[in-house]
Write an enzyme that holds these catalytic residues in place. Structure first.
Site, short mmCIF file in Angstrom:
data_model
loop_
_atom_site.label_atom_id
_atom_site.label_comp_id
_atom_site.label_asym_id
_atom_site.label_seq_id
_atom_site.Cartn_x
_atom_site.Cartn_y
_atom_site.Cartn_z
N ASP A 156 -8.09 -6.36 20.16
CA ASP A 156 -9.25 -6.99 20.77
C ASP A 156 -9.94 -8.02 19.87
O ASP A 156 -10.46 -9.02 20.36
CB ASP A 156 -10.25 -5.93 21.21
N TYR B 269 -13.40 -2.08 28.87
CA TYR B 269 -13.90 -1.17 27.83
C TYR B 269 -15.14 -1.74 27.15
O TYR B 269 -15.32 -2.96 27.03
CB TYR B 269 -12.83 -0.95 26.76
#
Length: 695
Positions: A330, A414
């Site tokens: 990420d 998320y």
């Protein structure tokens, strides 16, 4: 990393005085300036797509004398201010990185990077990929086969394509499609992850077109089926508006009537110094790492030169195409800075809050002002220390006040809540809370698979790991440090240990760079030491110990692309010798990467790390075996790494914290004082000893 030096005439503008601190993030004008200087290298009309325009931190050999002079009140040396720029020539695969001197108004270097090196995604690009996937005629034809109700909204989640070595040289996105609740079409916040579809377009990120449409397997094998009429399951919403909320929860207000105990000093436009309870540090913020702490000191003594979350990877367990490529990096694939939330007062942080803004860049190289990306506040963390003299009943107790420096990022489904937490005993903690919505995929009714859990009718949440890497550049009373580990071992029975109860704590010096692991069987604890500075009480080297939590290392096969790319995910700790620019544990560019330029590769140099300038990469993580309770939104999972002084002070450094009292705390209920029966002995005038009860 394959690179090509691009021939160009350095672009030189009018030199101007740069007053920013060397560690301050770039200002809006500096971002504009850096992008303009890079743009000037190309013919008019050339469109550049900027991935990052950020501070190029000075070499450590320059910065350490600067910081020392700053703290000593001496004249600081001049340091050239530079920007790091990475960019594409738009709609091509020509990816470049440049170093721009803002002090001299010149481009110092401009390099085109080689094959299999791809830049991160950016907000504008991801939105464009979503649009392309949904407007493609082939995708529309596949969706039509589902025979969804008229007006159904289709959602596209673009994922970084990943790597498997199969026709993956070009930069691409794998899009996973969902739909919002068709029975509530006006609800734009509907939880579309409860309605995964079997259609997955692949978008070329150079030509920006759909190049393939994958169909997802929905059984217990690799087989796929043609789209057919979709049986719509019930919705599963997380929004409070759709819940029957509890009515017996009373307000809990965090009130500081005299204000906060910390001080934030603005340094120029973007620099910040934070001081609290003897702590001093600078806060930076950038596109990749988000929060960065520099020059961390306690009571004037240096502790850490630089701290940041270096990398993270989320590898998924489903071995089937195309899920086998799901391994999200990420930070490298997108960036903690660009994904940072605008934190809301009273929601993400409680109490008396100080917010920090940041300035990053758009894909056009323009400043992007981001509000409230960091929140700073104090919190009560229970008792800090206490002792009750049971003979007199007198208690001495101190509350543990903590300073929280927090940022929250949203990565599609998320959320990660990330915080540096300081306390009054000289301790630092880095905490991650994982929440949000699990990544979902369709599954047939009645099917169970060992690599995931059915969390809703027709919805599978695949198991996955979250593995983080915290980069720590220590400066324990100076920069020449060493890493040791301590282990507790049973003493063998002997004449000296006849009852077999003795044990010792032994130390082992780490002399070469490499990867190391905790060993809880022997309580292995790592310590960063400075042997040139000794504790005045026991003569031991001053040190900080590392409390790293256990976690399961990456489960992917060592020959897999997942394992090769996530160079940090196989050890609890990596130690390397410091080199400028080695910041990112998974390598500088993780998008469809191949591995070979991250911390495992650096550590394999087997350099001397004894009493020198070393760097630690500390790994921690979660094995997320999914469960129904993780849906439709996941309760926070909390993990942290802690750093605690070990022989750094001459006594408990929190002894001078004022005692906890009702006048100070204003609690509404008081507990009765407890008395424990006791005896004491007194020596009389003639030397006799007499015992008496204290009750």
């Amino acid at each position: 990393m394959s690179t090509e030096q691009v021939s160009f005439v350095p672009s030189i503008g009018v030199a101007k005085h740069v007053s920013s601190h060397p560690l301050s993030p770039l200002t809006s004008s500096e971002i504009n300036n850096a992008a303009r200087l890079v743009q000037s290298l190309y013919p008019a009309g050339t469109s550049l797509q900027y991935k990052a325009v950020t501070l190029h931190e000075p070499a450590k050999a320059q910065l350490v004398p600067y910081l020392d002079a700053e703290h000593n009140g001496s004249r600081t040396p001049s340091i050239e201010r530079k920007a790091f720029v990475c960019y594409y020539i738009r709609n091509t695969d020509k990816f470049h990185e440049a170093i721009v001197s803002l002090s001299q108004q010149t481009v110092k270097s401009n390099v085109r990077l080689g094959p299999n090196i791809h830049g991160p995604g950016d907000a504008e690009e991801i939105l464009l990929v979503e649009k392309i996937a949904l407007e493609d005629e082939g995708v529309k034809a596949e969706i039509a086969k589902l025979q969804l109700p008229e007006g159904t909204a289709i959602i596209s989640d673009p994922w970084i394509y990943g790597s498997d070595g199969v026709s993956d040289q070009k930069r691409m996105y794998q899009c996973f499609l969902y739909m919002r609740d068709p029975h509530d079409p006006s609800n734009i916040d509907s939880n579309h992850y409860a309605f995964p579809l079997i259609i997955s377009p692949v978008v070329d990120a150079v030509d920006f077109k759909v190049v393939r449409i994958d169909l997802l397997p929905t059984g217990a094998d690799h087989n796929v089926k043609e789209p057919r009429p979709f049986e719509i399951p019930p919705p599963n919403e997380y929004d409070p508006e759709y819940q029957y909320l509890r009515t017996d929860l009373k307000p809990l207000n965090v009130v500081q009537p005299e204000g906060v105990s910390f001080k934030v000093t603005q340094v120029g436009e973007t620099g910040r110094i934070l001081q609290w309870q003897k702590w001093f540090f600078r806060i930076g913020f950038n596109q990749r790492e988000g929060m960065v702490l520099h020059d961390v000191r306690y009571d004037g003594r240096s502790v850490f030169y630089r701290m940041s979350l270096s990398d993270m990877v989320i590898p998924y367990a489903d071995p089937r195409h195309p899920f086998h490529k799901k391994a999200a990096f990420d930070l490298g694939d997108a960036g903690a800075g660009v994904m940072a939330n605008n934190l809301k007062l009273g929601c993400d942080c409680l109490g008396s809050i100080h917010y920090l803004d940041a300035v990053l860049n758009t894909d056009k190289g323009e400043p992007w002002h981001m509000e409230n990306v960091v929140c700073i506040h104090e919190q009560d963390a229970g008792i800090g220390w206490k002792h009750t003299n049971y003979r007199t009943g007198k208690a001495a107790v101190v509350r543990n006040r903590e300073l929280v420096v927090q940022s929250i990022i949203t990565v599609a489904n998320y959320e990660y809540i990330m915080a540096f937490i300081f306390n009054q005993a000289g301790e630092v903690k880095y905490e991650v809370r994982a929440t949000g919505i699990v990544s979902t995929q369709p599954i047939d009714d009645g099917v169970e698979v060992p690599w995931g859990t059915v969390v809703h009718p027709g919805v599978l949440a695949a198991h996955h790991q979250h593995i983080f890497s915290l980069r720590v550049d220590p400066a324990i009373d100076g920069h020449d440090n060493r890493l040791i580990y301590e282990e507790a071992h049973r003493m063998p029975r002997s004449d000296f240990n006849p009852h077999g109860v003795g044990y010792t704590v032994d130390q082992t010096l780490v002399e070469r760079s490499g990867g190391l692991d905790v060993d809880y069987e022997h309580n292995r604890i790592f310590k960063i030491q400075n042997t040139s500075v000794r504790n005045p009480i026991n003569g031991k080297p001053v040190s900080y110990k590392i409390h790293a939590p256990p976690f399961q290392k990456m489960l992917a096969d060592p020959d897999s692309f997942h394992f090769k790319r996530a160079e940090f995910a196989d050890h609890n700790i990596y130690v390397t010798r410091y080199r400028d620019g080695e910041l990112y544990a998974g390598g500088k560019y993780t998008n469809q990467s191949r591995g070979g330029d991250g911390v495992r590769s650096w550590a394999n140099r087997k350099e001397d790390v004894k009493d020198t300038d070393l760097v630690l990469f500390i790994q921690f993580g979660l094995q997320h075996a999914t469960r129904v309770e993780d849906f439709p939104v996941m309760p926070c999972e909390i993990i942290h790494v802690a750093f605690k002084p070990a022989n750094f002070f001459d006594k408990n450094p929190a002894l001078d914290v004022p005692p906890s009292s009702q006048d100070f705390n204003k609690s509404t209920l008081l507990s009765e004082q407890a008395h424990q029966p006791s005896l004491e002995a007194k020596v009389g005038a003639k030397g006799e000893v007499c015992c008496s009860s204290k009750l």
